[in-house]
Write a protein that holds these residues in place. Structure first.
Motif, mmCIF file in Angstrom:
data_model
loop_
_atom_site.group_PDB
_atom_site.id
_atom_site.type_symbol
_atom_site.label_atom_id
_atom_site.label_comp_id
_atom_site.label_asym_id
_atom_site.label_seq_id
_atom_site.Cartn_x
_atom_site.Cartn_y
_atom_site.Cartn_z
ATOM 1 N N TYR A 1 41.286 41.222 34.513
ATOM 2 C CA TYR A 1 42.480 40.503 34.944
ATOM 3 C C TYR A 1 43.504 41.501 35.454
ATOM 4 O O TYR A 1 43.618 42.603 34.936
ATOM 5 C CB TYR A 1 43.072 39.688 33.782
ATOM 6 N N THR A 2 44.240 41.102 36.469
ATOM 7 C CA THR A 2 45.276 41.942 37.047
ATOM 8 C C THR A 2 46.614 41.242 36.878
ATOM 9 O O THR A 2 46.765 40.080 37.287
ATOM 10 C CB THR A 2 45.018 42.183 38.547
ATOM 11 N N ILE A 3 47.564 41.940 36.272
ATOM 12 C CA ILE A 3 48.911 41.396 36.092
ATOM 13 C C ILE A 3 49.872 42.328 36.797
ATOM 14 O O ILE A 3 49.809 43.549 36.622
ATOM 15 C CB ILE A 3 49.291 41.285 34.605
ATOM 16 N N SER A 4 50.757 41.734 37.584
ATOM 17 C CA SER A 4 51.797 42.544 38.225
ATOM 18 C C SER A 4 53.122 41.797 38.145
ATOM 19 O O SER A 4 53.170 40.572 38.270
ATOM 20 C CB SER A 4 51.434 42.852 39.680
ATOM 21 N N THR B 1 56.379 40.646 39.713
ATOM 22 C CA THR B 1 56.823 40.415 41.088
ATOM 23 C C THR B 1 58.343 40.452 41.227
ATOM 24 O O THR B 1 58.852 40.735 42.299
ATOM 25 C CB THR B 1 56.295 39.064 41.608
ATOM 26 N N SER C 1 52.600 37.830 38.360
ATOM 27 C CA SER C 1 51.445 37.140 38.925
ATOM 28 C C SER C 1 50.201 37.642 38.196
ATOM 29 O O SER C 1 50.111 38.806 37.823
ATOM 30 C CB SER C 1 51.331 37.387 40.424
ATOM 31 N N VAL C 2 49.254 36.719 37.992
ATOM 32 C CA VAL C 2 48.021 37.027 37.264
ATOM 33 C C VAL C 2 46.837 36.595 38.121
ATOM 34 O O VAL C 2 46.825 35.502 38.670
ATOM 35 C CB VAL C 2 47.963 36.281 35.910
ATOM 36 N N ALA C 3 45.836 37.471 38.243
ATOM 37 C CA ALA C 3 44.624 37.131 38.992
ATOM 38 C C ALA C 3 43.429 37.689 38.232
ATOM 39 O O ALA C 3 43.492 38.811 37.748
ATOM 40 C CB ALA C 3 44.687 37.703 40.400
ATOM 41 N N PRO C 4 42.334 36.977 38.118
ATOM 42 C CA PRO C 4 42.173 35.543 38.354
ATOM 43 C C PRO C 4 42.887 34.735 37.278
ATOM 44 O O PRO C 4 43.458 35.303 36.365
ATOM 45 C CB PRO C 4 40.653 35.356 38.277
ATOM 46 N N GLU C 5 42.824 33.427 37.400
ATOM 47 C CA GLU C 5 43.517 32.555 36.450
ATOM 48 C C GLU C 5 43.011 32.813 35.034
ATOM 49 O O GLU C 5 41.821 32.977 34.802
ATOM 50 C CB GLU C 5 43.267 31.095 36.831
ATOM 51 N N SER D 1 50.453 44.676 32.600
ATOM 52 C CA SER D 1 51.022 45.106 33.874
ATOM 53 C C SER D 1 51.483 46.554 33.767
ATOM 54 O O SER D 1 51.630 47.094 32.675
ATOM 55 C CB SER D 1 52.208 44.216 34.251
#
Length: 174
Positions: free
Chosen positions: A73-76, A78, A98-102, A154
């Motif tokens: 998971y990627t958290i940034s 914004t 923002s988080v990807a993927p859900e 993040s």
């Protein structure tokens, strides 16, 4: 006494080998009974009428064990931007991520300011903060399971919270 019980059991077991009768009623339905009826015929039960079950042993599959694929998971963060100055006298501002993927169900987001969890864990990636003291702060958003395991984090985001002071520069008198 034992002899009488033994004879009684033998008589009962002989009685259980009674004849079975089969007949078809006027609707074409087949019936079976141990009592003879009109148009009933006696059926001879052979050893072939017993149920036999064979169990097929499953063959071993040549499957190599696979390791579970772990989702990264990627958290940034914004908002606010890196090294942004937030101006609010009450110390109120919003942090968005923002988080990807859900994230899967049951995983919550937490916000840490200077290494301390400030807000309650939540599903939403938007945090409304109130009463934060002025100065330099480091923000981090974590995705956490209900057992407390951190799935993703993040990068730290440095911000500056500016609050106007009552103690301003001295005014020149005339």
């Amino acid at each position: 006494m034992r002899l009488i019980i033994l004879i009684g059991l033998l008589l009962l077991s002989a009685q259980s080998l009674a004849t079975v009768y089969r007949w078809v009623d006027e609707n074409g339905k087949v019936h079976y009974s141990d009592e003879p009826k009109n148009n009933a015929e006696a059926i001879d039960l052979n050893e072939n009428t017993q149920n036999n079950i064979t169990i097929n042993i499953p063959k071993k599959l040549n499957v190599t064990p696979t390791t579970e694929t772990q989702i990264n998971y990627t958290i940034s963060i914004t908002s606010p931007q890196q090294e942004a100055t937030v101006r609010d006298n009450n110390g109120n501002f919003t942090v968005s991520a923002s988080v990807a993927p859900e994230l899967p169900r049951g995983v919550l987001l937490t916000l840490l300011i200077d290494g301390v969890i400030i807000a309650q864990p939540q599903v939403s990636p938007v945090f409304q903060l109130t009463g934060i003291n002025r100065g330099e702060h480091s923000l981090v958003v974590n995705a956490v399971t209900q057992s407390g395991k951190v799935l993703a984090s993040s990068s730290p985001r440095k911000i500056f919270l500016h609050q106007a002071s009552v103690f301003g520069p001295a005014k020149k008198s005339k």
